[in-house]
Design a protein around this motif. Sequence first.
Motif, PDB file in Angstrom:
ATOM      1  N   LYS A 494       0.742  -1.167  -0.124  1.00 43.51           N
ATOM      2  CA  LYS A 494       0.131   0.135  -0.072  1.00 43.51           C
ATOM      3  C   LYS A 494       1.055   1.106  -0.025  1.00 43.51           C
ATOM      4  CE  LYS A 494      -3.315  -2.297   2.992  1.00 43.51           C
ATOM      5  NZ  LYS A 494      -2.435  -3.343   3.370  1.00 43.51           N
ATOM      6  N   ASN A 495       0.076   2.462  -0.566  1.00 39.42           N
ATOM      7  CA  ASN A 495       1.043   3.674  -0.310  1.00 39.42           C
ATOM      8  C   ASN A 495       0.555   4.151   1.125  1.00 39.42           C
ATOM      9  OD1 ASN A 495      -1.607   4.796  -0.522  1.00 39.42           O
ATOM     10  ND2 ASN A 495      -1.125   5.651  -2.609  1.00 39.42           N
ATOM     11  N   THR A 496       1.191   5.541   1.279  1.00 36.09           N
ATOM     12  CA  THR A 496       1.105   5.897   2.591  1.00 36.09           C
ATOM     13  C   THR A 496      -0.645   6.203   3.176  1.00 36.09           C
ATOM     14  OG1 THR A 496       1.635   8.000   1.539  1.00 36.09           O
ATOM     15  CG2 THR A 496       3.376   6.717   3.023  1.00 36.09           C
ATOM     16  N   THR A 497      -1.303   6.357   2.038  1.00 32.75           N
ATOM     17  CA  THR A 497      -2.706   6.761   2.401  1.00 32.75           C
ATOM     18  C   THR A 497      -3.319   5.431   2.511  1.00 32.75           C
ATOM     19  OG1 THR A 497      -3.236   7.096  -0.100  1.00 32.75           O
ATOM     20  CG2 THR A 497      -2.723   8.961   1.188  1.00 32.75           C
ATOM     21  N   GLY A 498      -2.893   4.252   2.166  1.00 36.50           N
ATOM     22  CA  GLY A 498      -3.813   3.011   2.381  1.00 36.50           C
ATOM     23  C   GLY A 498      -4.077   2.471   1.175  1.00 36.50           C
ATOM     24  N   LYS A 499      -3.934   3.115   0.100  1.00 40.92           N
ATOM     25  CA  LYS A 499      -4.422   2.523  -1.154  1.00 40.92           C
ATOM     26  C   LYS A 499      -3.390   1.450  -1.728  1.00 40.92           C
ATOM     27  CE  LYS A 499      -5.630   5.530  -4.418  1.00 40.92           C
ATOM     28  NZ  LYS A 499      -5.690   6.455  -5.499  1.00 40.92           N
ATOM     29  N   ILE A 500      -4.261   0.311  -1.981  1.00 39.89           N
ATOM     30  CA  ILE A 500      -3.676  -0.937  -2.516  1.00 39.89           C
ATOM     31  C   ILE A 500      -2.931  -0.530  -3.756  1.00 39.89           C
ATOM     32  CG2 ILE A 500      -3.664  -3.233  -3.273  1.00 39.89           C
ATOM     33  CD1 ILE A 500      -6.231  -3.278  -1.188  1.00 39.89           C
ATOM     34  N   LEU A 501      -1.584  -1.032  -3.935  1.00 44.66           N
ATOM     35  CA  LEU A 501      -0.587  -0.714  -5.226  1.00 44.66           C
ATOM     36  C   LEU A 501      -0.553  -1.927  -6.125  1.00 44.66           C
ATOM     37  CD1 LEU A 501       2.242   0.937  -3.625  1.00 44.66           C
ATOM     38  CD2 LEU A 501       0.399   2.082  -4.579  1.00 44.66           C
ATOM     39  N   ARG A 502      -1.439  -1.951  -7.007  1.00 44.18           N
ATOM     40  CA  ARG A 502      -1.627  -3.011  -7.930  1.00 44.18           C
ATOM     41  C   ARG A 502      -0.311  -3.207  -8.601  1.00 44.18           C
ATOM     42  NH1 ARG A 502      -7.473  -1.676  -9.543  1.00 44.18           N
ATOM     43  NH2 ARG A 502      -8.829  -3.077  -8.179  1.00 44.18           N
ATOM     44  N   LYS A 503       0.238  -1.958  -8.930  1.00 50.08           N
ATOM     45  CA  LYS A 503       1.493  -1.717  -9.805  1.00 50.08           C
ATOM     46  C   LYS A 503       2.497  -2.676  -9.295  1.00 50.08           C
ATOM     47  CE  LYS A 503       5.261   1.278 -10.639  1.00 50.08           C
ATOM     48  NZ  LYS A 503       6.003   2.682 -10.343  1.00 50.08           N
ATOM     49  N   ASN A 504       2.498  -2.689  -7.885  1.00 50.67           N
ATOM     50  CA  ASN A 504       3.642  -3.494  -7.002  1.00 50.67           C
ATOM     51  C   ASN A 504       3.239  -5.045  -7.182  1.00 50.67           C
ATOM     52  OD1 ASN A 504       4.010  -1.013  -6.147  1.00 50.67           O
ATOM     53  ND2 ASN A 504       5.015  -1.600  -4.139  1.00 50.67           N
ATOM     54  N   LEU A 505       2.146  -5.414  -7.226  1.00 54.62           N
ATOM     55  CA  LEU A 505       1.571  -6.727  -7.355  1.00 54.62           C
ATOM     56  C   LEU A 505       2.216  -7.094  -8.851  1.00 54.62           C
ATOM     57  CD1 LEU A 505      -1.900  -6.689  -5.851  1.00 54.62           C
ATOM     58  CD2 LEU A 505       0.195  -7.457  -4.974  1.00 54.62           C
ATOM     59  N   ARG A 506       1.718  -6.303  -9.918  1.00 52.05           N
ATOM     60  CA  ARG A 506       2.199  -6.780 -11.251  1.00 52.05           C
ATOM     61  C   ARG A 506       3.801  -6.919 -11.458  1.00 52.05           C
ATOM     62  NH1 ARG A 506      -0.826  -2.136 -12.471  1.00 52.05           N
ATOM     63  NH2 ARG A 506      -2.945  -2.592 -13.017  1.00 52.05           N
ATOM     64  N   GLU A 507       4.321  -6.198 -10.600  1.00 54.70           N
ATOM     65  CA  GLU A 507       5.729  -6.153 -10.620  1.00 54.70           C
ATOM     66  C   GLU A 507       6.386  -7.418  -9.876  1.00 54.70           C
ATOM     67  OE1 GLU A 507       7.182  -2.593  -8.846  1.00 54.70           O
ATOM     68  OE2 GLU A 507       7.327  -1.418 -10.650  1.00 54.70           O
ATOM     69  N   HIS A 508       5.707  -8.016  -8.771  1.00 57.48           N
ATOM     70  CA  HIS A 508       5.736  -9.033  -8.137  1.00 57.48           C
ATOM     71  C   HIS A 508       5.549 -10.436  -9.187  1.00 57.48           C
ATOM     72  CE1 HIS A 508       5.673 -12.252  -5.252  1.00 57.48           C
ATOM     73  NE2 HIS A 508       4.329 -12.754  -5.650  1.00 57.48           N
ATOM     74  N   LEU A 509       4.611 -10.323  -9.842  1.00 49.68           N
ATOM     75  CA  LEU A 509       4.436 -11.311 -10.717  1.00 49.68           C
ATOM     76  C   LEU A 509       5.480 -11.496 -12.033  1.00 49.68           C
ATOM     77  CD1 LEU A 509       0.463 -10.988 -11.512  1.00 49.68           C
ATOM     78  CD2 LEU A 509       1.491 -12.557 -10.244  1.00 49.68           C
ATOM     79  N   GLN A 510       5.918 -10.353 -12.376  1.00 48.25           N
ATOM     80  CA  GLN A 510       7.108 -10.193 -13.534  1.00 48.25           C
ATOM     81  C   GLN A 510       8.229 -10.861 -12.727  1.00 48.25           C
ATOM     82  OE1 GLN A 510       7.213  -6.307 -14.479  1.00 48.25           O
ATOM     83  NE2 GLN A 510       5.371  -6.202 -15.746  1.00 48.25           N
ATOM     84  N   GLN A 511       8.693 -10.603 -11.369  1.00 51.85           N
ATOM     85  CA  GLN A 511       9.847 -10.940 -10.950  1.00 51.85           C
ATOM     86  C   GLN A 511       9.973 -12.523 -10.610  1.00 51.85           C
ATOM     87  OE1 GLN A 511      10.131  -8.514  -7.458  1.00 51.85           O
ATOM     88  NE2 GLN A 511      10.592  -6.608  -8.812  1.00 51.85           N
ATOM     89  N   SER A 512       8.318 -12.891 -10.524  1.00 54.17           N
ATOM     90  CA  SER A 512       8.413 -14.654 -10.004  1.00 54.17           C
ATOM     91  C   SER A 512       8.202 -15.034 -11.331  1.00 54.17           C
ATOM     92  CB  SER A 512       7.271 -14.528  -8.918  1.00 54.17           C
ATOM     93  OG  SER A 512       5.986 -14.196  -9.546  1.00 54.17           O
TER      94      SER A 512
END
Length: 512
Positions: A494-512
């Motif tokens: 999440k970012n500092t306002t608590g919004k879930i960061l889908r971008k980070n999840l996509r990056e996680h998928l690319q790395q794995s």
Amino acid sequence: MNVSERLSLTAREMPGKDAYIFQGERTDYRTFDAKVTKFASALEDAGFEKGDHVALISGNSPVFMIGLYGALRAGLSVIPINPTYTSKEMKYILKNGDVKGVITLDVLVSQLDVVDDELDVTHYFVADTGADIDLEAFTISPKMKSFTKAVEQGSASFTPPSLDDDDLAVILYTSGTTGKPKGAMLTHKNIYSNAKDVATYLEISEEDRVIATLPMFHVFCLTVALNAPIVNGGTIIVIPQFSPGEVFKAAKEYEATVFAGVPTMYNYLLQTGDGQESTFENMRINVSGGSSLPVSLLEAFEKKFNVRVSEGYGLSEASPVTAFNPLDRPRRAGSIGQNITNVENKVVDELGQEVPAGETGELVVKGPNVMKGYYKMPEETAVTIKDGWLFTGDMAREDEEGYFYIVDRKKDLIIVGGYNVYPREVEEVLYQHPEITEAAVVGEPHPEMGEAVIAFVVSDNPSLNEEAVIEYCKKELAKYKLPQRVEFMEELPKNTTGKILRKNLREHLQQS
């Protein structure tokens, strides 16, 4: 009229009324306004002129409030920056934003010290937090001034420069969930009109006590929990950092009437065992924004605390609020509500033509709250603002009664075998599962179908598995919408306002 002038007017109308409460200490409007004037005077004495840019890097505190209003009163343009950013992230905004001065805390000086030689900053106004820090040891020490002394020693007879409605007031850098942050230029008219219109629509008055626990550097808090109450003489209960315990304590101790939060905050408040119905017994309205509020979460929160949650919608480029569920009729779960006062929303197709009620298209916005443009980015501005309409990038639909529903971000759309899958629809189903506390859905490239739906979930039950989650979804979703895979996480990014960061999840998928 602008927010600084409105503060002075409020101070004259109700000088002894509490403006804010911070760590148990109350400050009335007369005192708050006087401190703002003195700080504006100190800025002028330091050589700052109308139109100069200053950065405000602070958490929720009187430093932020006095710094913001003082700089605006001096005719400066303010760039709020997330204090948890790294030196590199701060440097980008300070350079791109042509910042001449910085208002900050002593605990952040070390981060600024390492990038100062690449900046054009002439003065740092540093507030003392009580930390044991030798400020003389830093290379920027000669540029430092005490924020506290500036407020104490400034002139109470300072005469502000004349400000026009279209003068630049604030540059809000987007959270940068895609690419480099862009600076949304908001004028004095943008800031004041949205604060006034939100206060009118949500009926915020001098009787209200508003909890400000969202980050003040974020536009949601800036307008709904800071500027809107000040416009009508409300009291702001400042909580430095969100925690369910602090919110519950403040709500009871100060008989809070308004709470503004993002869905993640509502989820934490619901999940903790400390809260009960009596905790929010004085709460007139709870508002949610920042991202879509799952219907199951909304209904569970309302049931537990016996309160009403009104979901709204906004974005930095619109100062930010464009819609809220109205107070004079039942709210609609899953809807962001209707147009707020003086703002118009509509749903259009790819050619910019309005679509019939019930059809999905892009949400566009028009009103006095729409930004001037992106700072030093005329091409981006031209793509985003067309004929006065702000193209939000959010897919939405409008019903027959003028209620809007966010379907999803345009860029988050998942296309499976030619069929559109909106992540929010899948997430709503996942949130209904009794053992899932958080959920997010993204698309992953698929050799045959184009994309596949991937779900990320957080659960308190270690025995919950992928098969059980997919079986649960089969009851509610068409086959092409089903998650192809479910990944379990301890916490979603999440970012500092608590919004879930889908971008980070996509990056996680690319790395794995």
